[in-house]
Scaffold this motif. Structure first.
Motif, PDB file in Angstrom:
ATOM      1  N   TYR A 180      -1.105  19.760  12.650  1.00 16.04           N
ATOM      2  CA  TYR A 180      -0.587  18.649  13.465  1.00 16.04           C
ATOM      3  C   TYR A 180       0.482  17.892  12.690  1.00 16.04           C
ATOM      4  CZ  TYR A 180      -0.388  13.935  15.414  1.00 16.04           C
ATOM      5  OH  TYR A 180       0.047  12.737  15.908  1.00 16.04           O
ATOM      6  N   ILE A 181       0.229  17.625  11.416  1.00 15.70           N
ATOM      7  CA  ILE A 181       1.172  16.873  10.600  1.00 15.70           C
ATOM      8  C   ILE A 181       2.487  17.633  10.440  1.00 15.70           C
ATOM      9  CG2 ILE A 181       1.592  16.096   8.227  1.00 15.70           C
ATOM     10  CD1 ILE A 181      -1.391  15.228   8.187  1.00 15.70           C
ATOM     11  N   ASN A 182       2.419  18.931  10.211  1.00 13.98           N
ATOM     12  CA  ASN A 182       3.655  19.721  10.124  1.00 13.98           C
ATOM     13  C   ASN A 182       4.460  19.640  11.410  1.00 13.98           C
ATOM     14  OD1 ASN A 182       3.382  20.585   7.484  1.00 13.98           O
ATOM     15  ND2 ASN A 182       2.548  22.597   8.013  1.00 13.98           N
ATOM     16  N   TRP A 183       3.777  19.751  12.546  1.00 21.25           N
ATOM     17  CA  TRP A 183       4.463  19.658  13.846  1.00 21.25           C
ATOM     18  C   TRP A 183       5.097  18.277  14.017  1.00 21.25           C
ATOM     19  CZ3 TRP A 183       3.289  16.264  17.891  1.00 21.25           C
ATOM     20  CH2 TRP A 183       3.992  16.486  19.085  1.00 21.25           C
ATOM     21  N   LEU A 184       4.345  17.222  13.661  1.00 27.99           N
ATOM     22  CA  LEU A 184       4.857  15.862  13.806  1.00 27.99           C
ATOM     23  C   LEU A 184       6.101  15.669  12.953  1.00 27.99           C
ATOM     24  CD1 LEU A 184       4.076  13.204  15.250  1.00 27.99           C
ATOM     25  CD2 LEU A 184       2.839  12.561  13.165  1.00 27.99           C
ATOM     26  N   ASN A 185       6.082  16.170  11.730  1.00 30.60           N
ATOM     27  CA  ASN A 185       7.259  16.074  10.874  1.00 30.60           C
ATOM     28  C   ASN A 185       8.455  16.800  11.489  1.00 30.60           C
ATOM     29  OD1 ASN A 185       6.111  14.528   8.842  1.00 30.60           O
ATOM     30  ND2 ASN A 185       5.447  16.292   7.647  1.00 30.60           N
ATOM     31  N   GLN A 186       8.217  18.000  12.025  1.00 29.27           N
ATOM     32  CA  GLN A 186       9.316  18.772  12.592  1.00 29.27           C
ATOM     33  C   GLN A 186       9.898  18.120  13.841  1.00 29.27           C
ATOM     34  OE1 GLN A 186       7.182  22.600  12.614  1.00 29.27           O
ATOM     35  NE2 GLN A 186       8.559  23.318  11.014  1.00 29.27           N
ATOM     36  N   ARG A 208      10.485  15.112  14.097  1.00 28.12           N
ATOM     37  CA  ARG A 208      11.382  14.085  13.581  1.00 28.12           C
ATOM     38  C   ARG A 208      12.512  14.666  12.732  1.00 28.12           C
ATOM     39  NH1 ARG A 208       6.945  12.328  15.173  1.00 28.12           N
ATOM     40  NH2 ARG A 208       6.407  10.156  15.556  1.00 28.12           N
ATOM     41  N   GLY A 209      12.585  15.991  12.689  1.00 31.45           N
ATOM     42  CA  GLY A 209      13.617  16.631  11.886  1.00 31.45           C
ATOM     43  C   GLY A 209      13.314  16.634  10.408  1.00 31.45           C
ATOM     44  N   TRP A 210      12.066  16.424  10.061  1.00 36.29           N
ATOM     45  CA  TRP A 210      11.652  16.409   8.664  1.00 36.29           C
ATOM     46  C   TRP A 210      11.056  17.755   8.269  1.00 36.29           C
ATOM     47  CZ3 TRP A 210       8.410  11.280   9.108  1.00 36.29           C
ATOM     48  CH2 TRP A 210       9.287  10.203   9.337  1.00 36.29           C
ATOM     49  N   PRO A 211      11.038  18.077   6.982  1.00 37.38           N
ATOM     50  CA  PRO A 211      10.436  19.343   6.544  1.00 37.38           C
ATOM     51  C   PRO A 211       8.909  19.318   6.656  1.00 37.38           C
ATOM     52  CG  PRO A 211      11.154  18.053   4.653  1.00 37.38           C
ATOM     53  CD  PRO A 211      11.669  17.338   5.868  1.00 37.38           C
ATOM     54  N   ARG A 212       8.332  20.488   6.678  1.00 34.18           N
ATOM     55  CA  ARG A 212       6.874  20.591   6.695  1.00 34.18           C
ATOM     56  C   ARG A 212       6.292  20.011   5.412  1.00 34.18           C
ATOM     57  NH1 ARG A 212       4.635  26.076   6.917  1.00 34.18           N
ATOM     58  NH2 ARG A 212       6.256  26.478   5.375  1.00 34.18           N
ATOM     59  N   ALA A 213       5.093  19.446   5.508  1.00 33.89           N
ATOM     60  CA  ALA A 213       4.432  18.873   4.335  1.00 33.89           C
ATOM     61  C   ALA A 213       3.439  19.837   3.705  1.00 33.89           C
ATOM     62  CB  ALA A 213       3.709  17.579   4.713  1.00 33.89           C
ATOM     63  N   TYR A 214       3.041  20.880   4.452  1.00 30.11           N
ATOM     64  CA  TYR A 214       1.966  21.747   3.975  1.00 30.11           C
ATOM     65  C   TYR A 214       2.277  23.222   4.202  1.00 30.11           C
ATOM     66  CZ  TYR A 214      -1.119  17.682   3.625  1.00 30.11           C
ATOM     67  OH  TYR A 214      -1.682  16.476   3.272  1.00 30.11           O
ATOM     68  N   ASP A 215       1.805  24.045   3.264  1.00 32.38           N
ATOM     69  CA  ASP A 215       1.685  25.480   3.489  1.00 32.38           C
ATOM     70  C   ASP A 215       0.393  25.664   4.286  1.00 32.38           C
ATOM     71  OD1 ASP A 215       0.723  28.194   3.151  1.00 32.38           O
ATOM     72  OD2 ASP A 215       2.222  28.430   1.574  1.00 32.38           O
ATOM     73  N   GLU A 216       0.497  26.123   5.516  1.00 32.47           N
ATOM     74  CA  GLU A 216      -0.673  26.174   6.400  1.00 32.47           C
ATOM     75  C   GLU A 216      -1.654  27.276   6.028  1.00 32.47           C
ATOM     76  OE1 GLU A 216       0.783  26.291  10.399  1.00 32.47           O
ATOM     77  OE2 GLU A 216       1.805  24.336  10.208  1.00 32.47           O
ATOM     78  N   ASN A 217      -1.279  28.162   5.118  1.00 35.07           N
ATOM     79  CA  ASN A 217      -2.191  29.204   4.652  1.00 35.07           C
ATOM     80  C   ASN A 217      -2.976  28.761   3.417  1.00 35.07           C
ATOM     81  OD1 ASN A 217      -1.477  31.229   6.622  1.00 35.07           O
ATOM     82  ND2 ASN A 217       0.456  31.473   5.513  1.00 35.07           N
ATOM     83  N   THR A 218      -2.269  28.199   2.442  1.00 35.49           N
ATOM     84  CA  THR A 218      -2.924  27.807   1.192  1.00 35.49           C
ATOM     85  C   THR A 218      -3.372  26.358   1.177  1.00 35.49           C
ATOM     86  OG1 THR A 218      -0.869  27.111   0.105  1.00 35.49           O
ATOM     87  CG2 THR A 218      -1.466  29.456  -0.025  1.00 35.49           C
ATOM     88  N   GLY A 259       5.203  12.271  -4.343  1.00 39.64           N
ATOM     89  CA  GLY A 259       6.480  11.605  -4.141  1.00 39.64           C
ATOM     90  C   GLY A 259       7.575  12.545  -3.686  1.00 39.64           C
ATOM     91  N   LYS A 260       7.380  13.859  -3.852  1.00 41.48           N
ATOM     92  CA  LYS A 260       8.369  14.838  -3.419  1.00 41.48           C
ATOM     93  C   LYS A 260       8.112  15.351  -2.006  1.00 41.48           C
ATOM     94  CE  LYS A 260       9.540  16.387  -8.092  1.00 41.48           C
ATOM     95  NZ  LYS A 260       9.611  17.535  -9.022  1.00 41.48           N
ATOM     96  N   VAL A 261       7.042  14.892  -1.372  1.00 47.26           N
ATOM     97  CA  VAL A 261       6.753  15.258   0.022  1.00 47.26           C
ATOM     98  C   VAL A 261       7.466  14.251   0.902  1.00 47.26           C
ATOM     99  CG1 VAL A 261       4.935  15.648   1.722  1.00 47.26           C
ATOM    100  CG2 VAL A 261       4.502  16.157  -0.696  1.00 47.26           C
ATOM    101  N   PHE A 262       8.381  14.736   1.740  1.00 49.80           N
ATOM    102  CA  PHE A 262       9.277  13.816   2.435  1.00 49.80           C
ATOM    103  C   PHE A 262       8.606  13.089   3.599  1.00 49.80           C
ATOM    104  CE2 PHE A 262      12.434  12.689   5.628  1.00 49.80           C
ATOM    105  CZ  PHE A 262      13.324  11.951   4.868  1.00 49.80           C
ATOM    106  N   GLY A 263       7.868  13.788   4.426  1.00 43.64           N
ATOM    107  CA  GLY A 263       7.385  13.204   5.671  1.00 43.64           C
ATOM    108  C   GLY A 263       5.919  12.815   5.638  1.00 43.64           C
ATOM    109  N   TYR A 264       5.299  12.852   6.809  1.00 45.19           N
ATOM    110  CA  TYR A 264       3.884  12.526   6.925  1.00 45.19           C
ATOM    111  C   TYR A 264       3.035  13.555   6.181  1.00 45.19           C
ATOM    112  CZ  TYR A 264       5.368   9.522  10.817  1.00 45.19           C
ATOM    113  OH  TYR A 264       5.975   8.576  11.597  1.00 45.19           O
ATOM    114  N   ARG A 265       1.893  13.105   5.725  1.00 49.78           N
ATOM    115  CA  ARG A 265       0.883  13.952   5.085  1.00 49.78           C
ATOM    116  C   ARG A 265      -0.447  13.233   5.221  1.00 49.78           C
ATOM    117  NH1 ARG A 265      -0.050  11.107   0.461  1.00 49.78           N
ATOM    118  NH2 ARG A 265       1.690   9.928  -0.416  1.00 49.78           N
TER     119      ARG A 265
END
Length: 361
Positions: A163-169, A171-181, A196-202
């Motif tokens: 859900y968080i990856n979708w929400l970031n996308q 907004r035009g933001w990069p994904r916060a998580y590798d959904e496999n690992t 601090g290097k994670v740009f969007g929601y997490r």
């Protein structure tokens, strides 16, 4: 019994009982022939509304007149100024677990955390947009718990990060998580151990969650403080109480609720139904357990800075307790649960690192 099994069985007990009775968890429906006083809350057309002043015969609707949305002002993110605090069970309450110690200093950078838990309304937008199966709002007994502004439940840790990856996308933001690992990703899409290097929601880290729940490190047992959740004569959290006992009746015999307390919701409550803490964050004690970002980290006395649990841990840490918890609940409780597990007492909230150089308000 280990902590994981204890938490799961506790939630199972309440949800099995709940499945045997009709649902009765929403605010009272608005009635045209009743007078309402300032501050009273009603349900109308699937939304909770709060009276701004005395009202009679005027139906809740658009944001005008005597009614305002009960949840509109409570959404979004609260900014938490960083600092150093002592993490772990600084207050002995008789229910602490071994994984809450040893105490150790933790320094956090400033960040933001969701004022409320993610709601069904939020999550349903995601499942409609992606064609995924909606999260179930049923308890184990297949009785409806309610959607809308209730916190989303029956979601795994992996559901939350997708859900968080979708929400970031969106907004035009990069994904916060590798959904496999489950690894955090930096703005270039590479695994990182630096939030601090994670740009969007997490998800909030476990340390961020505790720091916010304890109002930047106060020595308190629960979000309302110490002792009873009844403060100045008003309920402050959705926990196991008189309404919980009345709802379950004889099947709850032997279960000890918070004494002389009734929060009005035997199970889920709409997010933000109770007062926020000093940082403007609601429902950090009760309502639903919340996934944090972290695998289980073994505490030591060594000072930590922006700590993260191991990404290859077989569990993720839940915090905050839920609607079916009583005297044993406490903010430093660390419930390690498999990230593929879900139940009707588990949800999550968002967090976000402040951009480099941004000052906390």
């Amino acid at each position: 019994m280990n902590k994981s099994k204890s938490m799961a069985l506790h939630a199972l007990f309440a949800t099995v009982l709940a499945g045997l009775f009709p649902a009765a968890f929403a605010a009272e429906s608005w009635q045209a022939n009743r007078a309402y006083q300032q501050g009273e809350t009603v349900s109308h057309d699937g939304e909770d509304w709060q009276a701004r002043w005395w009202s009679y015969g005027e139906a809740p609707g658009a944001e005008w007149g005597p009614w305002q949305s009960a949840n509109a002002a409570k959404r979004g993110l609260a900014t938490v100024a960083g600092g150093t605090f002592i993490m772990g069970a600084t207050v002995e309450n008789g229910f602490n677990y071994p994984n809450e110690t040893p105490l150790h200093p933790v320094t956090l950078s400033s960040y933001q955390i969701g004022k409320t838990e993610v709601t069904f309304a939020d999550y349903d937008r995601y499942t409609r947009a992606t064609g995924r199966t909606p999260a179930s709002s049923l308890d184990i007994g297949q009785v409806e718990m309610g959607r809308g502004q209730n916190p989303v439940i029956n979601v795994t840790w992996f559901d939350a990060i997708k859900y968080i990856n979708w929400l970031n996308q969106q907004r035009g933001w990069p994904r916060a998580y590798d959904e496999n690992t489950g690894a955090l990703l930096d703005s270039a899409g590479q695994p990182t151990r630096d939030v601090g290097k994670v740009f969007g929601y997490r998800l909030p880290t476990e340390a961020e969650w505790e720091y916010a729940a304890r109002e930047r490190g106060r020595d308190i047992v629960n979000a309302w403080g110490n002792g009873s959740p009844l403060v100045n004569g008003k309920p402050t959290a959705n926990v196991a109480d008189a309404s919980f006992m009345a709802y379950f009746g004889e099947l709850a015999a032997g279960f000890t609720p918070w004494p002389d307390y009734d929060d009005g919701h035997p199970r889920l409550a709409p997010v933000g139904s109770y007062p926020a803490n000093a940082l403007g964050v609601h429902d950090l004690s009760g309502n639903v357990w919340e996934w944090t970002n972290d695998g289980e980290r073994t505490f030591t006395t060594e000072a930590q800075r922006n700590p993260l649990g191991p990404v290859d841990s077989p569990v993720r840490i839940l915090r905050g307790a839920s609607f079916d918890n009583t005297f044993d609940m406490h903010l430093t409780d660390r419930a390690p649960i498999e990230p593929t597990y879900s139940n009707p007492s588990i949800g999550f909230r968002l967090a976000r690192s402040l951009p480099a150089g941004a000052a906390a308000r």
